[in-house]
Write a protein that holds these residues in place. Sequence first.
Motif, mmCIF file in Angstrom:
data_model
loop_
_atom_site.group_PDB
_atom_site.id
_atom_site.type_symbol
_atom_site.label_atom_id
_atom_site.label_comp_id
_atom_site.label_asym_id
_atom_site.label_seq_id
_atom_site.Cartn_x
_atom_site.Cartn_y
_atom_site.Cartn_z
ATOM 1 N N GLU A 1 -5.756 1.841 13.080
ATOM 2 C CA GLU A 1 -5.172 2.453 11.887
ATOM 3 C C GLU A 1 -5.179 1.514 10.681
ATOM 4 O OE1 GLU A 1 -1.290 3.668 13.142
ATOM 5 O OE2 GLU A 1 -2.071 5.045 14.655
ATOM 6 N N THR A 2 -4.810 0.251 10.888
ATOM 7 C CA THR A 2 -4.615 -0.659 9.759
ATOM 8 C C THR A 2 -5.206 -2.038 10.053
ATOM 9 O OG1 THR A 2 -2.513 -1.570 10.565
ATOM 10 C CG2 THR A 2 -2.403 0.485 9.274
ATOM 11 N N PRO A 3 -5.412 -2.852 9.022
ATOM 12 C CA PRO A 3 -5.856 -4.236 9.250
ATOM 13 C C PRO A 3 -4.894 -5.031 10.127
ATOM 14 C CG PRO A 3 -6.220 -3.637 6.965
ATOM 15 C CD PRO A 3 -5.426 -2.500 7.585
ATOM 16 N N ARG A 4 -3.613 -4.700 10.093
ATOM 17 C CA ARG A 4 -2.654 -5.409 10.960
ATOM 18 C C ARG A 4 -2.980 -5.181 12.430
ATOM 19 N NH1 ARG A 4 3.508 -4.627 9.247
ATOM 20 N NH2 ARG A 4 3.710 -6.197 10.866
ATOM 21 N N ASP A 5 -3.502 -3.990 12.758
ATOM 22 C CA ASP A 5 -3.877 -3.718 14.139
ATOM 23 C C ASP A 5 -5.061 -4.586 14.571
ATOM 24 O OD1 ASP A 5 -1.879 -1.770 14.219
ATOM 25 O OD2 ASP A 5 -3.244 -0.176 13.619
ATOM 26 N N VAL A 6 -5.995 -4.819 13.643
ATOM 27 C CA VAL A 6 -7.107 -5.734 13.926
ATOM 28 C C VAL A 6 -6.553 -7.107 14.282
ATOM 29 C CG1 VAL A 6 -9.117 -6.935 12.955
ATOM 30 C CG2 VAL A 6 -8.745 -4.514 12.438
ATOM 31 N N ASN A 7 -5.598 -7.578 13.504
ATOM 32 C CA ASN A 7 -4.990 -8.890 13.761
ATOM 33 C C ASN A 7 -4.320 -8.929 15.133
ATOM 34 O OD1 ASN A 7 -5.815 -9.718 11.222
ATOM 35 N ND2 ASN A 7 -3.846 -9.277 10.258
ATOM 36 N N GLY B 1 -4.862 4.173 7.980
ATOM 37 C CA GLY B 1 -3.595 4.869 8.212
ATOM 38 C C GLY B 1 -3.736 5.846 9.359
ATOM 39 N N ARG B 2 -2.783 6.761 9.447
ATOM 40 C CA ARG B 2 -2.822 7.801 10.478
ATOM 41 C C ARG B 2 -2.483 9.137 9.837
ATOM 42 N NH1 ARG B 2 2.596 5.608 13.504
ATOM 43 N NH2 ARG B 2 1.855 3.691 12.608
ATOM 44 N N LEU B 3 -2.866 10.206 10.479
ATOM 45 C CA LEU B 3 -2.601 11.539 9.942
ATOM 46 C C LEU B 3 -1.096 11.777 9.847
ATOM 47 C CD1 LEU B 3 -5.205 13.749 11.846
ATOM 48 C CD2 LEU B 3 -5.262 13.076 9.441
ATOM 49 N N ALA B 4 -0.646 12.150 8.665
ATOM 50 C CA ALA B 4 0.760 12.470 8.437
ATOM 51 C C ALA B 4 0.808 13.463 7.282
ATOM 52 C CB ALA B 4 1.566 11.208 8.129
ATOM 53 N N PRO B 5 0.489 14.738 7.549
ATOM 54 C CA PRO B 5 0.390 15.738 6.477
ATOM 55 C C PRO B 5 1.641 15.853 5.619
ATOM 56 C CG PRO B 5 -0.466 16.613 8.548
ATOM 57 C CD PRO B 5 0.169 15.296 8.864
ATOM 58 N N LEU B 6 2.820 15.697 6.219
ATOM 59 C CA LEU B 6 4.056 15.808 5.452
ATOM 60 C C LEU B 6 4.205 14.676 4.435
ATOM 61 C CD1 LEU B 6 6.578 16.947 8.215
ATOM 62 C CD2 LEU B 6 5.422 18.351 6.501
ATOM 63 N N ASP B 7 3.515 13.554 4.691
ATOM 64 C CA ASP B 7 3.538 12.423 3.766
ATOM 65 C C ASP B 7 2.297 12.392 2.876
ATOM 66 O OD1 ASP B 7 5.953 11.539 4.863
ATOM 67 O OD2 ASP B 7 4.913 10.415 6.435
ATOM 68 N N GLY B 8 1.521 13.461 2.923
ATOM 69 C CA GLY B 8 0.326 13.526 2.091
ATOM 70 C C GLY B 8 -0.860 12.758 2.631
ATOM 71 N N MET B 9 -0.807 12.359 3.913
ATOM 72 C CA MET B 9 -1.912 11.605 4.512
ATOM 73 C C MET B 9 -2.762 12.551 5.350
ATOM 74 S SD MET B 9 -3.346 8.624 4.626
ATOM 75 C CE MET B 9 -2.218 7.284 4.291
ATOM 76 N N GLY B 10 -3.761 13.155 4.708
ATOM 77 C CA GLY B 10 -4.666 14.064 5.393
ATOM 78 C C GLY B 10 -5.956 13.368 5.780
ATOM 79 N N PRO B 11 -6.869 14.071 6.456
ATOM 80 C CA PRO B 11 -8.125 13.473 6.919
ATOM 81 C C PRO B 11 -8.967 12.897 5.790
ATOM 82 C CG PRO B 11 -7.800 15.659 7.874
ATOM 83 C CD PRO B 11 -6.739 15.470 6.846
ATOM 84 N N ASP B 12 -8.888 13.511 4.615
ATOM 85 C CA ASP B 12 -9.702 13.061 3.486
ATOM 86 C C ASP B 12 -9.288 11.683 2.970
ATOM 87 O OD1 ASP B 12 -7.351 14.620 2.806
ATOM 88 O OD2 ASP B 12 -7.885 14.288 0.713
ATOM 89 N N ARG B 13 -8.095 11.233 3.320
ATOM 90 C CA ARG B 13 -7.626 9.917 2.868
ATOM 91 C C ARG B 13 -7.917 8.824 3.891
ATOM 92 N NH1 ARG B 13 -1.803 9.919 0.347
ATOM 93 N NH2 ARG B 13 -2.540 7.811 -0.084
ATOM 94 N N LEU B 14 -8.479 9.209 5.030
ATOM 95 C CA LEU B 14 -8.843 8.245 6.071
ATOM 96 C C LEU B 14 -10.372 8.112 6.127
ATOM 97 C CD1 LEU B 14 -6.299 9.399 8.797
ATOM 98 C CD2 LEU B 14 -6.021 7.604 7.080
ATOM 99 N N GLU C 1 1.757 11.129 15.572
ATOM 100 C CA GLU C 1 0.758 11.018 14.506
ATOM 101 C C GLU C 1 -0.480 10.270 14.984
ATOM 102 O OE1 GLU C 1 3.908 10.080 14.163
ATOM 103 O OE2 GLU C 1 4.786 11.358 12.606
ATOM 104 N N GLY C 2 -0.269 9.198 15.755
ATOM 105 C CA GLY C 2 -1.395 8.422 16.282
ATOM 106 C C GLY C 2 -2.256 9.244 17.221
ATOM 107 N N ASP C 3 -1.609 10.054 18.083
ATOM 108 C CA ASP C 3 -2.357 10.919 19.002
ATOM 109 C C ASP C 3 -3.135 11.984 18.241
ATOM 110 O OD1 ASP C 3 -1.518 9.538 21.237
ATOM 111 O OD2 ASP C 3 0.103 10.925 21.727
#
Length: 201
Positions: free
Chosen positions: A89-95, A112-125, A151-153
């Motif tokens: 999901e994030t650079p921190r996960d790489v670390n 990031g991860r999918l979170a439609p309620l927070d405005g994080m849709g597939p187009d932002r990933l 959200e991760g699943d």
Amino acid sequence: MFVPEPVGVIAGLLEELTKLPGVGPKSAERIAHFLLAGDRRHAVELADALRAVADRVRPCKECFNLTDGELCPICSDPKRDGGLLCVVETPRDVNSFERAGNFRGLYHVLGGRLAPLDGMGPDRLTFTALVERVRRGGVREVILATSPTLEGDGTALLASTVLAQTGVQVTRLARGLPSGSSLELANAQMLAEALDGRRNF
């Protein structure tokens, strides 16, 4: 005893420090007093480092990890196994994986991860870039290493769906990671066991 509220540039510094994760008003005050006490070299060096990060750090053009070059050091390393691609999901996960030290493949950071309620849709990933990367060839397995949360699943499910058309083998980290937890909280042993016990998705 009455203590006056800080004003001017000190108040501005305290306000900016409290925007950092885990830094409350008391911690911000301690940091500010450390930076302003005696030799102010620390304050200047910190300011220079922050300015350099803001000016030069950007996503790697291949994996979207953070780097100050065109490619991050991992993508540039010829000793890495380009056939194994770990999607996080994030650079921190790489670390987190790099600290565990047992994964020698490459990464792809979704942003990031999918979170439609927070405005994080597939187009932002970075799903489109992931599919294009796999289609270029050379990748034999994609490991979905999103956090074991709802959200991760959901993010992993969408990733497996868009990758299905490429024919690449898609696996998911084993549940050595506690469900509902965040990847960044996992220790090296948990990550190693989850990586070794991955399964087809």
